[in-house]
Motif scaffolding. Structure first.
Motif, PDB file in Angstrom:
ATOM      1  N   ASP A 120       0.968  -1.175  -0.185  1.00  0.00           N
ATOM      2  CA  ASP A 120       0.261  -0.004   0.092  1.00  0.00           C
ATOM      3  C   ASP A 120       0.141   1.059   0.071  1.00  0.00           C
ATOM      4  O   ASP A 120       0.453   2.667  -0.328  1.00  0.00           O
ATOM      5  CB  ASP A 120      -1.423  -0.149   0.990  1.00  0.00           C
ATOM      6  CG  ASP A 120      -0.359  -0.273   2.808  1.00  0.00           C
ATOM      7  OD1 ASP A 120       1.101  -0.155   1.995  1.00  0.00           O
ATOM      8  OD2 ASP A 120      -0.796  -0.049   3.731  1.00  0.00           O
ATOM      9  N   ARG A 121       2.183   1.349   0.386  1.00  0.00           N
ATOM     10  CA  ARG A 121       3.203   2.241   0.249  1.00  0.00           C
ATOM     11  C   ARG A 121       3.411   3.028  -0.989  1.00  0.00           C
ATOM     12  O   ARG A 121       3.760   4.121  -1.303  1.00  0.00           O
ATOM     13  CB  ARG A 121       4.419   1.969   0.993  1.00  0.00           C
ATOM     14  CG  ARG A 121       4.276   1.950   1.963  1.00  0.00           C
ATOM     15  CD  ARG A 121       3.808   3.215   3.017  1.00  0.00           C
ATOM     16  NE  ARG A 121       4.086   3.147   4.658  1.00  0.00           N
ATOM     17  CZ  ARG A 121       2.648   2.785   4.893  1.00  0.00           C
ATOM     18  NH1 ARG A 121       1.682   2.607   4.136  1.00  0.00           N
ATOM     19  NH2 ARG A 121       3.085   2.432   6.763  1.00  0.00           N
ATOM     20  N   PHE A 122       2.811   1.884  -2.110  1.00  0.00           N
ATOM     21  CA  PHE A 122       2.648   1.959  -3.400  1.00  0.00           C
ATOM     22  C   PHE A 122       1.700   2.957  -4.282  1.00  0.00           C
ATOM     23  O   PHE A 122       1.491   3.592  -5.361  1.00  0.00           O
ATOM     24  CB  PHE A 122       3.476   1.533  -4.947  1.00  0.00           C
ATOM     25  CG  PHE A 122       4.732   0.856  -4.069  1.00  0.00           C
ATOM     26  CD1 PHE A 122       5.868   0.947  -4.766  1.00  0.00           C
ATOM     27  CD2 PHE A 122       5.054   0.112  -3.113  1.00  0.00           C
ATOM     28  CE1 PHE A 122       7.489   1.029  -4.425  1.00  0.00           C
ATOM     29  CE2 PHE A 122       6.652  -0.944  -3.009  1.00  0.00           C
ATOM     30  CZ  PHE A 122       7.501  -0.385  -2.913  1.00  0.00           C
ATOM     31  N   ALA A 123       1.023   3.104  -3.475  1.00  0.00           N
ATOM     32  CA  ALA A 123      -0.718   3.774  -3.957  1.00  0.00           C
ATOM     33  C   ALA A 123      -0.447   5.566  -3.713  1.00  0.00           C
ATOM     34  O   ALA A 123       1.130   5.729  -2.998  1.00  0.00           O
ATOM     35  CB  ALA A 123      -1.459   2.593  -3.323  1.00  0.00           C
ATOM     36  N   LEU A 125      -0.004   7.910  -1.164  1.00  0.00           N
ATOM     37  CA  LEU A 125      -0.553   8.738  -0.404  1.00  0.00           C
ATOM     38  C   LEU A 125      -1.591  10.150  -0.175  1.00  0.00           C
ATOM     39  O   LEU A 125      -1.992  10.600  -0.693  1.00  0.00           O
ATOM     40  CB  LEU A 125       0.467   8.624   0.620  1.00  0.00           C
ATOM     41  CG  LEU A 125       2.024   7.324   0.201  1.00  0.00           C
ATOM     42  CD1 LEU A 125       2.989   7.417   0.311  1.00  0.00           C
ATOM     43  CD2 LEU A 125       0.756   6.865   0.883  1.00  0.00           C
ATOM     44  N   ASP A 126      -1.287  10.363   1.478  1.00  0.00           N
ATOM     45  CA  ASP A 126      -1.939  11.755   1.486  1.00  0.00           C
ATOM     46  C   ASP A 126      -1.785  13.101   0.971  1.00  0.00           C
ATOM     47  O   ASP A 126      -2.286  13.870   1.678  1.00  0.00           O
ATOM     48  CB  ASP A 126      -2.608  11.456   2.866  1.00  0.00           C
ATOM     49  CG  ASP A 126      -1.545  11.872   3.762  1.00  0.00           C
ATOM     50  OD1 ASP A 126      -0.098  12.172   3.063  1.00  0.00           O
ATOM     51  OD2 ASP A 126      -1.564  12.088   4.722  1.00  0.00           O
ATOM     52  N   GLY A 127      -0.314  12.963   0.559  1.00  0.00           N
ATOM     53  CA  GLY A 127       0.129  14.067   0.241  1.00  0.00           C
ATOM     54  C   GLY A 127       1.281  14.842   0.882  1.00  0.00           C
ATOM     55  O   GLY A 127       2.624  15.285   0.820  1.00  0.00           O
ATOM     56  N   ARG A 128       0.966  14.691   2.352  1.00  0.00           N
ATOM     57  CA  ARG A 128       2.540  14.553   3.851  1.00  0.00           C
ATOM     58  C   ARG A 128       3.838  13.471   2.990  1.00  0.00           C
ATOM     59  O   ARG A 128       4.519  14.517   3.050  1.00  0.00           O
ATOM     60  CB  ARG A 128       1.760  14.045   5.355  1.00  0.00           C
ATOM     61  CG  ARG A 128       1.005  15.385   5.162  1.00  0.00           C
ATOM     62  CD  ARG A 128       0.533  15.456   7.010  1.00  0.00           C
ATOM     63  NE  ARG A 128       0.272  14.222   7.162  1.00  0.00           N
ATOM     64  CZ  ARG A 128       1.119  13.767   8.343  1.00  0.00           C
ATOM     65  NH1 ARG A 128       2.666  14.594   8.645  1.00  0.00           N
ATOM     66  NH2 ARG A 128       0.962  12.334   8.763  1.00  0.00           N
ATOM     67  N   GLY A 129       3.414  12.316   2.472  1.00  0.00           N
ATOM     68  CA  GLY A 129       4.499  12.038   2.329  1.00  0.00           C
ATOM     69  C   GLY A 129       4.423   9.905   3.578  1.00  0.00           C
ATOM     70  O   GLY A 129       3.146   9.971   4.048  1.00  0.00           O
ATOM     71  N   VAL A 130       5.387   9.013   3.804  1.00  0.00           N
ATOM     72  CA  VAL A 130       5.602   8.393   3.909  1.00  0.00           C
ATOM     73  C   VAL A 130       5.654   8.000   5.302  1.00  0.00           C
ATOM     74  O   VAL A 130       6.423   9.047   5.825  1.00  0.00           O
ATOM     75  CB  VAL A 130       5.940   7.015   3.352  1.00  0.00           C
ATOM     76  CG1 VAL A 130       6.012   6.734   1.656  1.00  0.00           C
ATOM     77  CG2 VAL A 130       7.900   7.784   3.729  1.00  0.00           C
ATOM     78  N   PRO A 131       4.487   7.529   6.466  1.00  0.00           N
ATOM     79  CA  PRO A 131       5.378   7.579   7.866  1.00  0.00           C
ATOM     80  C   PRO A 131       6.222   7.421   8.554  1.00  0.00           C
ATOM     81  O   PRO A 131       6.679   7.358   9.226  1.00  0.00           O
ATOM     82  CB  PRO A 131       4.024   6.831   8.529  1.00  0.00           C
ATOM     83  CG  PRO A 131       2.841   6.775   6.843  1.00  0.00           C
ATOM     84  CD  PRO A 131       3.671   6.947   6.135  1.00  0.00           C
ATOM     85  N   GLU A 132       7.173   6.188   6.988  1.00  0.00           N
ATOM     86  CA  GLU A 132       8.083   6.322   8.005  1.00  0.00           C
ATOM     87  C   GLU A 132       9.488   6.777   7.496  1.00  0.00           C
ATOM     88  O   GLU A 132      10.346   7.125   8.930  1.00  0.00           O
ATOM     89  CB  GLU A 132       8.263   4.967   6.645  1.00  0.00           C
ATOM     90  CG  GLU A 132       7.745   3.540   7.181  1.00  0.00           C
ATOM     91  CD  GLU A 132       6.067   3.402   6.113  1.00  0.00           C
ATOM     92  OE1 GLU A 132       6.244   2.059   5.969  1.00  0.00           O
ATOM     93  OE2 GLU A 132       6.279   4.205   5.660  1.00  0.00           O
ATOM     94  N   LEU A 133       8.984   7.826   6.935  1.00  0.00           N
ATOM     95  CA  LEU A 133      10.465   9.311   6.720  1.00  0.00           C
ATOM     96  C   LEU A 133      10.125  10.168   7.813  1.00  0.00           C
ATOM     97  O   LEU A 133      10.441  10.833   8.079  1.00  0.00           O
ATOM     98  CB  LEU A 133      10.429   9.494   5.123  1.00  0.00           C
ATOM     99  CG  LEU A 133      11.305  10.651   5.246  1.00  0.00           C
ATOM    100  CD1 LEU A 133      12.588  10.434   5.194  1.00  0.00           C
ATOM    101  CD2 LEU A 133      11.384  11.110   3.977  1.00  0.00           C
ATOM    102  N   HIS A 134       8.878  10.436   7.727  1.00  0.00           N
ATOM    103  CA  HIS A 134       8.178  10.767   9.608  1.00  0.00           C
ATOM    104  C   HIS A 134       8.945  10.290  10.814  1.00  0.00           C
ATOM    105  O   HIS A 134       9.448  11.982  11.417  1.00  0.00           O
ATOM    106  CB  HIS A 134       6.876  11.399   9.983  1.00  0.00           C
ATOM    107  CG  HIS A 134       6.137  11.781   8.317  1.00  0.00           C
ATOM    108  ND1 HIS A 134       4.797  11.465   8.094  1.00  0.00           N
ATOM    109  CD2 HIS A 134       5.807  12.599   7.269  1.00  0.00           C
ATOM    110  CE1 HIS A 134       4.285  12.028   6.307  1.00  0.00           C
ATOM    111  NE2 HIS A 134       5.181  12.271   6.247  1.00  0.00           N
ATOM    112  N   GLU A 135       9.109   9.037  10.928  1.00  0.00           N
ATOM    113  CA  GLU A 135       9.129   9.110  12.106  1.00  0.00           C
ATOM    114  C   GLU A 135      10.657   9.182  11.989  1.00  0.00           C
ATOM    115  O   GLU A 135      11.708   9.757  13.134  1.00  0.00           O
ATOM    116  CB  GLU A 135       8.758   8.131  12.443  1.00  0.00           C
ATOM    117  CG  GLU A 135       6.712   7.628  12.575  1.00  0.00           C
ATOM    118  CD  GLU A 135       6.743   6.244  12.574  1.00  0.00           C
ATOM    119  OE1 GLU A 135       7.001   4.873  12.644  1.00  0.00           O
ATOM    120  OE2 GLU A 135       5.323   5.752  12.437  1.00  0.00           O
TER     121      GLU A 135
END
Length: 450
Positions: A120-123, A125-135
């Motif tokens: 699902d990471r390749f679908a 996203l919400d525009g903010r970016g992937v959660p893994e990079l946020h964390e």
């Protein structure tokens, strides 16, 4: 602001920035008016004003073109040197040594991502970016830069340029009318984009320790863009008292502080100076990028936003491009979590420090009357010229000797100031740095002799 003024400012900014080149044809007034949804008279008035100022020329048959040359009062004191193959040595600033990019470590992270990332990471996203990079970024920034970042307030963007563009769009929609920049400042993105968006741009003088906060109080700006941990280009660090005063100013005015933390990790005399954002996360937009630490071609940037701006900036990002590339984000997240980013910075600090030392030693030996500043951090040094040397003349003479170097003058907002030269040393070997200073000494002797 009247519509014709908005059109004037946008065209003027595009000409100054080089997006509209000399002798380029502009659309006919009827065509542009139809495209903008305004009356033809509005466009005619804008064109006539720019013709009067010398930015445009009107030809028989109704053709309007960009003037062949800028009017004298609009041209900067000295322009950045055009980069070309004729240069023997180039002290161009703002570049990191991409030959040192950690390819093997990056490749390991790419392989990990392709093997383990959820589908699902390749679908979309919400525009903010992937959660893994946020964390991963929040962990790094809070540990190393002293921020107070939470994953929910972060937006990933395509470098600082896109980040400041999205932010300006949102600020204008929130009613902002004026933005303040450091003077001098290399924040060309903010300067051009703000002008094109109809914002007034004002310069705040910079002293040895960064922006002069007293001057900020004299403006009625709705936002200010700062480089507090390593002012560009002078290298000053905004002291604690001044940082607190900027925050008090922002809270009194309901203004936003934009912190451009572009290269503060590269500090050579002590641990990197912490970011301002940790002092006031509800008032400061923290902007970071991998351009100076890894490579500008990655086009990876991030913003830690006050909570009330997150939704609007996210919406602007979605409208712009539906989100930054997912594989790059996941790769960088893995790269951070493995500690590879920390290792790369530890490896590069002594490399850049040796190049800085070679530059300072060469200046001390060959040009002792130049006064270096901003030497403690970053990838460039400013050297102030003595009063008998004109900046533009030195830059031009250096180019004739095959040396590329920029003056401080083009990056001033309010007008002329002390002459200075910007030495970018990140991509030059120590012998090339010595040769470049020797060429500069020869050029300065030529200027003084004439």
């Amino acid at each position: 602001m009247p519509l014709h003024r908005q059109i004037e400012m946008s065209i003027r900014a595009s000409i100054r920035a080089g997006r509209l080149r000399a002798e380029a044809s502009l659309p006919p007034t009827r065509t542009l008016a139809a495209g903008l949804g305004v009356s033809r008279g509005v466009v005619v008035e804008a064109y006539q004003q720019l013709v009067a100022e010398g930015y445009l020329t009107s030809r028989s048959g109704g053709y309007t073109q960009v003037a062949a040359s800028m009017p004298p009062d609009a041209a900067p004191a000295s322009r950045p040197v055009a980069r070309g193959t004729g240069l023997r040595i180039d002290f161009g600033y703002g570049r990191t040594d991409v030959s040192q990019f950690p390819r093997a470590a990056w490749l390991r992270s790419v392989r990990t991502v392709l093997a383990t990332a959820p589908n699902d990471r390749f679908a979309y996203l919400d525009g903010r970016g992937v959660p893994e990079l946020h964390e991963a970024l929040c962990d790094y920034l809070n540990r190393v830069r002293g921020t107070s970042a939470v994953p929910g307030n972060m937006v990933i963007c395509n470098g600082y340029g896109q980040g400041i563009s999205l932010l300006i769009q949102v600020l204008v929609r929130h009613g902002a009318r004026r933005i303040a920049l450091e003077d001098p400042s290399a924040n060309d993105d903010a300067r051009v984009l703000a002008g094109a968006a109809g914002l007034d741009v004002v310069g705040i003088p910079v002293g040895p320790n960064g922006v002069q906060v007293d001057a900020l109080h004299q403006t009625d700006a709705d936002a200010v863009v700062l480089t507090p941990s390593h002012q560009w280009p002078t290298g000053g660090v905004l002291p604690a008292g001044a940082r607190a005063e900027v925050i008090r100013w922002a809270r009194r005015r309901g203004a936003i502080v934009v912190e451009d933390d572009y290269d503060a990790e590269y500090r050579y005399d002590r641990s990197p100076v912490g970011a301002m954002q940790g002092l006031a996360p509800d008032d400061i937009v923290y902007c970071g990028t991998a351009s100076k630490t890894l490579a500008p071609g990655l086009r990876l940037g991030w913003m830690v936003l006050p909570p009330h701006l997150v939704a609007d900036v996210t919406a602007a990002k979605v409208l712009a491009d539906r989100g930054s590339p997912v594989i790059d984000q996941l790769t960088f997240a893995d790269f951070l979590m493995r500690g590879e980013f920390d290792r790369h910075l530890r490896r590069m600090r002594p490399v850049y420090r040796r190049r800085r030392d070679a530059l300072l030693n060469a200046l001390r030996t060959r040009l002792p009357d130049l006064e270096p500043a901003g030497v403690a951090a970053g990838q460039h040094v400013v050297a102030w010229l003595p009063p008998d040397l004109e900046e533009a003349a030195v830059v031009a003479a250096a180019a004739r000797h095959g040396l590329g170097i920029n003056g401080v003058g083009p990056y001033r907002i309010a007008g002329p100031g002390p002459g200075g030269l910007i030495f970018g040393y990140a991509i030059l070997g120590e012998s090339a740095i010595g040769e470049g200073v020797a060429l500069l000494a020869r050029a300065i002797r030529e200027v003084r002799g004439s």
